[in-house]
Write a protein that holds these residues in place. Sequence first.
Motif, PDB file in Angstrom:
ATOM      1  N   ILE A   1       2.281  -0.542   1.580  1.00  0.00           N
ATOM      2  CA  ILE A   1       1.484  -0.790   2.279  1.00  0.00           C
ATOM      3  C   ILE A   1       3.065  -1.339   3.464  1.00  0.00           C
ATOM      4  CG2 ILE A   1       0.869  -3.621   2.354  1.00  0.00           C
ATOM      5  CD1 ILE A   1      -0.412  -3.286  -0.193  1.00  0.00           C
TER       6      ILE A   1
ATOM      7  N   CYS B   1       3.538   0.674  -3.085  1.00  0.00           N
ATOM      8  CA  CYS B   1       2.062   1.208  -2.803  1.00  0.00           C
ATOM      9  C   CYS B   1       1.710   1.567  -1.403  1.00  0.00           C
ATOM     10  CB  CYS B   1       1.374  -0.272  -2.680  1.00  0.00           C
ATOM     11  SG  CYS B   1       1.212  -1.225  -4.536  1.00  0.00           S
TER      12      CYS B   1
ATOM     13  N   THR C   1      -5.172  -2.269   4.926  1.00  0.00           N
ATOM     14  CA  THR C   1      -4.847  -0.900   3.429  1.00  0.00           C
ATOM     15  C   THR C   1      -6.269  -0.535   3.174  1.00  0.00           C
ATOM     16  OG1 THR C   1      -3.375  -2.378   1.600  1.00  0.00           O
ATOM     17  CG2 THR C   1      -4.378  -1.313   0.751  1.00  0.00           C
TER      18      THR C   1
ATOM     19  N   ILE D   1      -2.265  -3.001  -5.756  1.00  0.00           N
ATOM     20  CA  ILE D   1      -3.090  -3.232  -4.291  1.00  0.00           C
ATOM     21  C   ILE D   1      -3.587  -4.639  -4.121  1.00  0.00           C
ATOM     22  CG2 ILE D   1      -3.841  -2.701  -2.270  1.00  0.00           C
ATOM     23  CD1 ILE D   1      -3.994  -0.220  -2.174  1.00  0.00           C
TER      24      ILE D   1
END
Length: 135
Positions: free
Chosen positions: A43, A41, A56, A70
């Motif tokens: 992240i 993702c 995020t 997410i």
Amino acid sequence: MIELHGWLSIQETYEDEDSLSPKEIDEIMRKVKEIVSNSGCGIEIKCVNGTPFVNTLICSNHRTSGVDDIIEVYKNISKTATGSYGVIYLRDDEDDEHYNEIQKYVFKRGTCIYKIDEDFSPCIPTIESDTVNHQ
């Protein structure tokens, strides 16, 4: 349009931190890092004053599987590091079921609580004008 704002402060446990051995703490953080690295993702775990967190932001024209991914990553981190806490706010103007509502995911004590945010929903006219002023 999709608008997702999320943050999660990562804490190994909500109990007394001395209740875990250094080995247990290391294992929890290893699992959290694995969750993040396997997510795909984008992240990243960052640290401020020694506290790890994820932050995020997504703003895109249409919902993709990345949004759900997410949310799932935040849930998995919260289940693994049960002292973690944070929130995701989600607005999707193409969602027929939740049009004009801000969806909120609250993470605490290893759980995720889903609700419609009462402060911002309905977003029109609460945060947007329902009329256009043409002067």
